[in-house]
Design a protein around this motif. Structure first.
Motif, PDB file in Angstrom:
ATOM      1  N   GLY A 158       0.795  -1.223   0.000  1.00  0.00           N
ATOM      2  CA  GLY A 158       0.000   0.000   0.000  1.00  0.00           C
ATOM      3  C   GLY A 158       0.826   1.271   0.000  1.00  0.00           C
ATOM      4  N   ARG A 182      -0.053   6.758   1.717  1.00  0.00           N
ATOM      5  CA  ARG A 182      -0.367   5.343   1.576  1.00  0.00           C
ATOM      6  C   ARG A 182      -1.768   5.219   0.988  1.00  0.00           C
ATOM      7  N   VAL A 183      -1.951   4.119   0.253  1.00  0.00           N
ATOM      8  CA  VAL A 183      -3.240   3.924  -0.417  1.00  0.00           C
ATOM      9  C   VAL A 183      -4.374   4.010   0.601  1.00  0.00           C
ATOM     10  N   ASN A 184      -4.146   3.465   1.780  1.00  0.00           N
ATOM     11  CA  ASN A 184      -5.209   3.454   2.777  1.00  0.00           C
ATOM     12  C   ASN A 184      -5.574   4.834   3.299  1.00  0.00           C
ATOM     13  N   ASP A 185      -4.684   5.812   3.056  1.00  0.00           N
ATOM     14  CA  ASP A 185      -5.017   7.171   3.474  1.00  0.00           C
ATOM     15  C   ASP A 185      -6.095   7.772   2.582  1.00  0.00           C
ATOM     16  N   MET A 187      -9.107   6.837   1.791  1.00  0.00           N
ATOM     17  CA  MET A 187     -10.506   6.459   1.970  1.00  0.00           C
ATOM     18  C   MET A 187     -11.383   7.699   1.948  1.00  0.00           C
ATOM     19  N   ASP A 191     -17.212   6.243  -0.355  1.00  0.00           N
ATOM     20  CA  ASP A 191     -16.686   5.179  -1.205  1.00  0.00           C
ATOM     21  C   ASP A 191     -17.764   4.148  -1.506  1.00  0.00           C
ATOM     22  N   TRP A 196     -13.023  -1.280  -1.154  1.00  0.00           N
ATOM     23  CA  TRP A 196     -11.855  -1.668  -0.345  1.00  0.00           C
ATOM     24  C   TRP A 196     -11.695  -3.174  -0.250  1.00  0.00           C
ATOM     25  N   TYR A 199      -9.933  -4.005  -3.262  1.00  0.00           N
ATOM     26  CA  TYR A 199      -8.534  -3.615  -3.135  1.00  0.00           C
ATOM     27  C   TYR A 199      -7.738  -4.672  -2.369  1.00  0.00           C
ATOM     28  N   GLU A 200      -8.325  -5.143  -1.258  1.00  0.00           N
ATOM     29  CA  GLU A 200      -7.642  -6.173  -0.468  1.00  0.00           C
ATOM     30  C   GLU A 200      -7.407  -7.428  -1.299  1.00  0.00           C
TER      31      GLU A 200
END
Ligand SMILES: C[S@@+](CC[C@H](N)C(=O)[O-])C[C@H]1O[C@@H](n2cnc3c(N)ncnc32)[C@H](O)[C@@H]1O
Lengths: 764, 268
Positions: A158, A182-185, A187, A191, A196, A199-200
């Protein structure tokens, strides 16, 4: 060379054969043939010439290698062959040796040369590939950097490793601003569900790519909508290595979509949610309600809006609606209710999670309160009021469609009851109105299916007691609703326009029937009286229709009477007047039905070419109302009779139910009478039977019936009371024919008008 | 398969390569240890391989002579490899001194080598292209130029179609090439075959599986089908040495041992 018949002829043949096989087969003749000749020649010279030059044999070996005779087997074969050749002075071994050495030395050279060549080729190829890679990398880089689509590369943990300019711009900054993000930032509360999870799965290697529309926060806090595609890049062994995200800024498209959605769900004038939005919301409410959940509806209709619109203009009307909308919105939204505009001057308040009738009524009161203050527009102070129909129910007890209909009908009742008030839903009233609704839905098909039929009610000449006429009364036998009387469907027929075909059909049937009676009974046949609806009278085709019907049935026009109401002709200029004159000229007679109940304008009654007045049944009925002065009642009736006679018209009394009344009317000079005392509406066969039996004087024959205790409400305005169908209480004689309480006489009682019969059955 | 042609193929010298292995069988030295190791392994299982390769090369020579003698002076040699000797232009020019050849190969080393040795020959061009990407191949300027005048062209698919493993794909390639050819053109084709030595076919295919160019041997029927749309020249599709030998006596008594089959077709 010239060794045609040389002593080594055998050797030469074997040498050539050896070179032609194996590799030699692949060598083209232009090369192979000279090679064979040349090598054989050299070998000959090496063997025979003086001095002995072994290098000539060495040249042969080299020549073979030059032509790619590199197979070691060939060397072996060649040496053996050379050995078999007779050679002078012991040169043989040296010659063979020189050949082999020449072959080997040339092979070594060739091998080295080829190795060098292939190395060079490999290097060149590698350089070429590297150059091409650099070019392609440069192309990719250019593509990456100058792409209008935002591209970002991240690892499978990520971490964002690289982004291009476009991506930076989407986020409202430069590529450098994305460092350490980071990708998780990324959100966002809006959405799309599932993004997500996808994405996982992707970084986990169980998904190759996904695509979503996804919102992000820009650096300035604004929201940007993107069309996002993320793909997984694997290494040579197939393990997830990188993720590549491509983002396209679709904010504009999104905004447009939202605007279109807003437009589709909002009323452009007032900005309130529109009809579609209201129904959508209502239907959603019904989708999966809690067991005891309740809801409320307030149907609001402005009082007197039409007047404003018509007298002050549409602009003013629009401004008024805007103000009203704003007031309703600000009064009700804080309570958590939705206000929508259904169209015109109709609004609705939707109460979700309603706690009970009280709350819904409170909302209705709030609506009325919000509109008490006059609305000031320019110089005008407009007093607006509204009527509100309130419905409050358990969600599970109804459907959106039924609820809306019920609220609408309740609003109607509020309006009827007088304006500026709210009315609460009443299940009984609703049931009646709903049956009226059912009628309007079923009627169009009923005519096609032949569900209508006509009954005839006798009209008696009081002086002779003879049945001189019959009134045609249309009925409808609906498979589900049973037999309906005109009151129950004529109003609807007028509204829907179905009165035209229906009225024509009644005329055709009645005339045909009358003609049939004339054919069978001659002079004794009764004149037929048919009701004409206002709309029919105003129809340009009426005269032509009747003319055609009379011709086709062969009925003498004098045998047809048309009953019109007072409101059929509203003034001396009325077009309907022309048609009526034409009909009278044709020989048809006219009667005014229900006389005395409308806004009779005696002045133009004079201009109407009528020959008969039918006194409304209520006058006779009132004679038996204990609450009313009987004496006065009789004076009114007698006044009407003399008025008619003054105008030169004959008089028919309707609603005659007892012999005593009949007798009194006769003495008063009333010409004709109609009512239960003389016979109810019956099938044509029954009429025929009565004609055949010489129609005895009913005055004498029938037992007197008690007068009506009830009041005929025939003239309640049509729209006031939905054609209520009261519970039929069949009398003993009429068990199979439901009796209908005439309650609503439309302003016209067309061919189809109510019979002169009392509303309540006193025999029961 | 469709790789944009601006992304170059790699030159992996650690893996045996069909062009260089073939060169080794033919007694050449345009090869590396990896190639030789694989070739030796194959020859151990099947000692006839060098002979077969030579027979293949000899067929190419005879077939080229045949069409050149018939007047064709344009050649498209696809999968040309490393033409150490007896290259198509040399053979053809014996009959048609003006013969032009476009050599096509997928292997960058083979291409580079061909370019090195053909640098001075104006009538020969070398193109790096993948046969399976037929449209790309046909759109290369050198190939377009060869086809442009509408004169007959001999397409040579010698010992290359067996590197196209998918039958559908091979049929498509041939159809596409046929469409592009002017009338009077020819197809020269040889192919590793299952006939003759079925005992050997399996292990041989296994060996090639490890190379960048795996190999599929086909039946006579399948190979004949590749000539669809062409009129097969006598004697049709036969074992390599049987195709119009120079001298009937020189044909090996066991032509089936040369497990390749070959033929020449003409486009009317
Ligand atoms: C066995 S050699 C044949 C050489 C020559 N045609 C002959 O018959 O002597 C096969 C060649 O085809 C090339 N090749 C294999 N697959 C190819 C493809 N898809 N496109 C172009 N060339 C290919 C290989 O690189 C190799 O050089």
């Amino acid at each position: 060379m010239t060794e045609a018949a040389a002593p080594d002829h055998g050797f030469r043949t074997a040498w050539a054969a050896m070179l032609r096989t194996g590799h030699g087969a692949a060598v083209r003749p232009g090369v192979l043939n000279p090679l064979i000749a040349r090598t054989a020649d050299l070998l000959h010279r090496a063997a025979e010439e003086h001095p002995f030059r072994p290098e000539l044999a060495g040249q042969v070996g080299a020549l073979l290698i030059d032509n790619h005779f590199t197979d070691p087997q060939l060397l072996s074969d060649a040496v053996q062959l050379i050995q078999t050749r007779p050679v002078p002075d012991g040169r043989g071994p040296a010659l063979s040796g020189a050949f082999a050495a020449g072959w080997a030395a040339a092979l070594r050279e060739r091998t080295l040369r080829e190795q060098e060549a292939i190395r060079l080729a490999a290097d060149t190829a590698r350089q070429e590939v590297e150059r091409a890679l650099r070019v392609s990398e440069a192309r990719f880089r250019a593509l990456f950097e100058s792409s209008a689509i935002g591209i970002g590369i991240g690892d499978t943990d990520g971490n964002i490793l690289a982004v291009n300019r476009a991506l930076g711009e989407i986020f409202g900054g430069g590529p450098e601003d994305m460092q350490g993000v980071r990708v998780n930032d990324l959100m966002h509360p809006e959405d799309t569900p599932g993004v997500w999870e996808a994405y996982e799965e992707l970084i986990g290697g169980t998904r190759e790519y996904f695509q979503f529309d996804k919102p992000y926060y820009r650096r300035d806090g604004e929201v940007v909508w993107t069309h996002l595609t993320v793909s997984l890049i694997r290494d040579d062994d197939g393990s997830p290595l990188y993720q590549v995200a491509m983002l396209e800024d679709v904010t504009d498209r999104y905004r447009l979509q939202e605007r279109l959605r807003h437009q589709a769900t909002h009323d452009p004038l007032t900005g309130l949610p529109n009809r579609a939005a209201f129904f959508e919301r209502l239907e959603r409410l019904f989708e999966s309600p809690e067991p005891d959940a309740r809801f409320g509806l307030c149907y609001v209709d402005l009082d007197g809006f039409k007047v404003v619109n018509d007298s002050l203009g549409h602009d003013m009307g629009d401004q008024l609606l805007t103000v009203v909308a704003r007031r309703l919105e600000s009064a009700l939204s804080p309570l958590g209710h939705m206000v929508a505009r259904l169209g015109g001057d109709e609004f609705v308040v939707l109460l979700e999670n309603c706690r009970g009738e009280q709350e819904a009524v409170a909302a209705a009161k709030t609506v009325l309160a919000a509109l008490t203050r006059p609305v000031v527009i320019g110089d005008h102070r407009l007093a607006v009021g509204a009527s509100v129909g309130v419905l409050e129910r358990r969600i599970s007890s109804t459907t959106p469609g039924a609820a809306v209909r019920a609220a609408d009908l309740t609003l109607y009742r509020a309006k009827e009851a007088g304006r500026g008030r709210w009315t609460l839903f009443d299940p009984k009233e609703n049931a009646r109105a709903v049956s009226r609704y059912a009628v309007s839905v079923r009627m169009p098909a009923a005519l096609d299916r032949g569900e209508f039929f006509i009954d005839y009610q006798p009209m008696i000449d009081l002086s002779s007691g003879a049945m001189t006429g019959v009134e045609a009364l249309v009925r409808w036998r609906d498979p589900q609703l049973g037999v309906l009387s005109p009151e129950e469907f004529v109003g609807v027929a007028e509204e829907t326009g179905l009165i035209m075909p229906l009225g024509r059909w009644v005329l055709e049937q009645a005339c045909e029937q009358a003609a049939d009676w004339v054919a069978r009974f001659g002079d004794r046949a009764p004149k037929v009286s048919v009701n004409l609806a206002v709309r029919q009278a105003r129809n340009a085709g009426l005269v032509g229709d009747i003319d055609r019907i009379l011709r086709s049935t062969g009925l003498d026009p004098s045998m047809l009477q048309l009953e019109i109401t007072e409101s059929t002709v509203v003034g001396p200029e009325d077009e309907a007047l022309k048609a009526l004159h034409a009909l009278v000229d044709m020989g048809v007679s006219l009667a005014v039905d229900d006389f005395g109940t409308g806004w009779s304008n005696l002045a133009y009654l004079r201009d109407l070419p009528v020959s008969n007045l039918k006194i409304a049944g209520s006058f006779v009925g009132d004679l038996h109302d204990p609450a009313k002065d009987t004496h006065l009642g009789w004076r009114i009736v007698s006044g009407l009779v003399s008025l008619a006679h003054t105008l030169g018209l004959s008089v028919t009394a309707e609603g005659v139910e007892s012999r005593a009344d009949a007798e009194r009317l006769r003495l008063m000079g009333c010409d004709l009478a109609q009512g239960w005392h003389f016979g109810r509406p019956v099938r044509p066969a029954e009429i025929a039977r009565r004609i055949a039996e010489g129609d005895p004087d009913r005055t004498a024959e029938l037992p007197a019936e008690t007068g009506p205790g009830g009041v005929e409400r025939r003239h309640a305005p049509l729209d006031a009371a939905p054609a209520a169908r009261q519970l039929p209480v069949p009398g003993p004689d009429f068990a199979d024919e439901p009796e209908i309480a005439p309650s609503a006489g439309p302003e016209s009682a067309p061919g189809i008008g109510p019979e002169s019969a009392p509303g309540t059955d006193r025999e029961a | 398969m469709a790789r944009p042609n601006w992304v170059p193929a790699g030159t992996d010298l650690d893996k045996p390569n069909a062009a260089r292995v073939y060169d080794y069988y033919l007694g050449g030295s345009h090869n590396f240890e990896v190639d030789r190791r694989m070739a030796r392994q194959a020859m151990e299982l099947w000692p006839d391989l060098p002979k077969i390769m030579r027979a293949n090369r000899a067929f190419l020579r005879r077939a080229t002579q045949y069409v050149a003698a018939d007047g064709i002076s344009r050649y498209l040699d696809i999968g040309s490899g490393i033409p150490t000797f007896g290259a198509v232009h040399e053979v053809a020019r014996e009959y048609r001194p003006d013969a032009r050849v476009v050599y096509v190969d997928l292997d960058p080393v083979a291409v580079a080598h061909s370019r090195l040795i053909l640098a001075d020959d104006d009538l020969c061009q070398v193109v790096d292209a993948d046969l399976r990407n037929t449209d790309d191949l046909l759109s290369r300027p050198e190939v377009e130029e060869l086809l442009a005048p509408g004169e007959p062209v001999a397409v040579i698919l010698n010992a290359v179609m067996h590197f196209v493993t998918d039958d559908d794909e091979s049929a498509k390639i041939l159809a596409r090439l046929r469409e592009a050819l002017p009338s009077g053109s020819a197809l020269i084709l040889s192919h590793a075959s299952l006939e003759g030595r079925p005992d050997q076919a399996g292990s041989h295919q296994d060996l090639y599986r490890a190379t960048p160019t795996p190999l599929t041997m086909r039946s006579r029927e399948q190979i004949t089908a590749m000539f669809e749309g062409f009129d097969l020249v006598e004697p049709g599709v036969v074992y390599l040495p049987e195709w119009r030998p120079d001298d009937a006596d020189t044909v090996d008594p066991h032509p089936e041992r040369m497990t390749g089959m070959a033929g020449v077709g003409r486009l009317s």
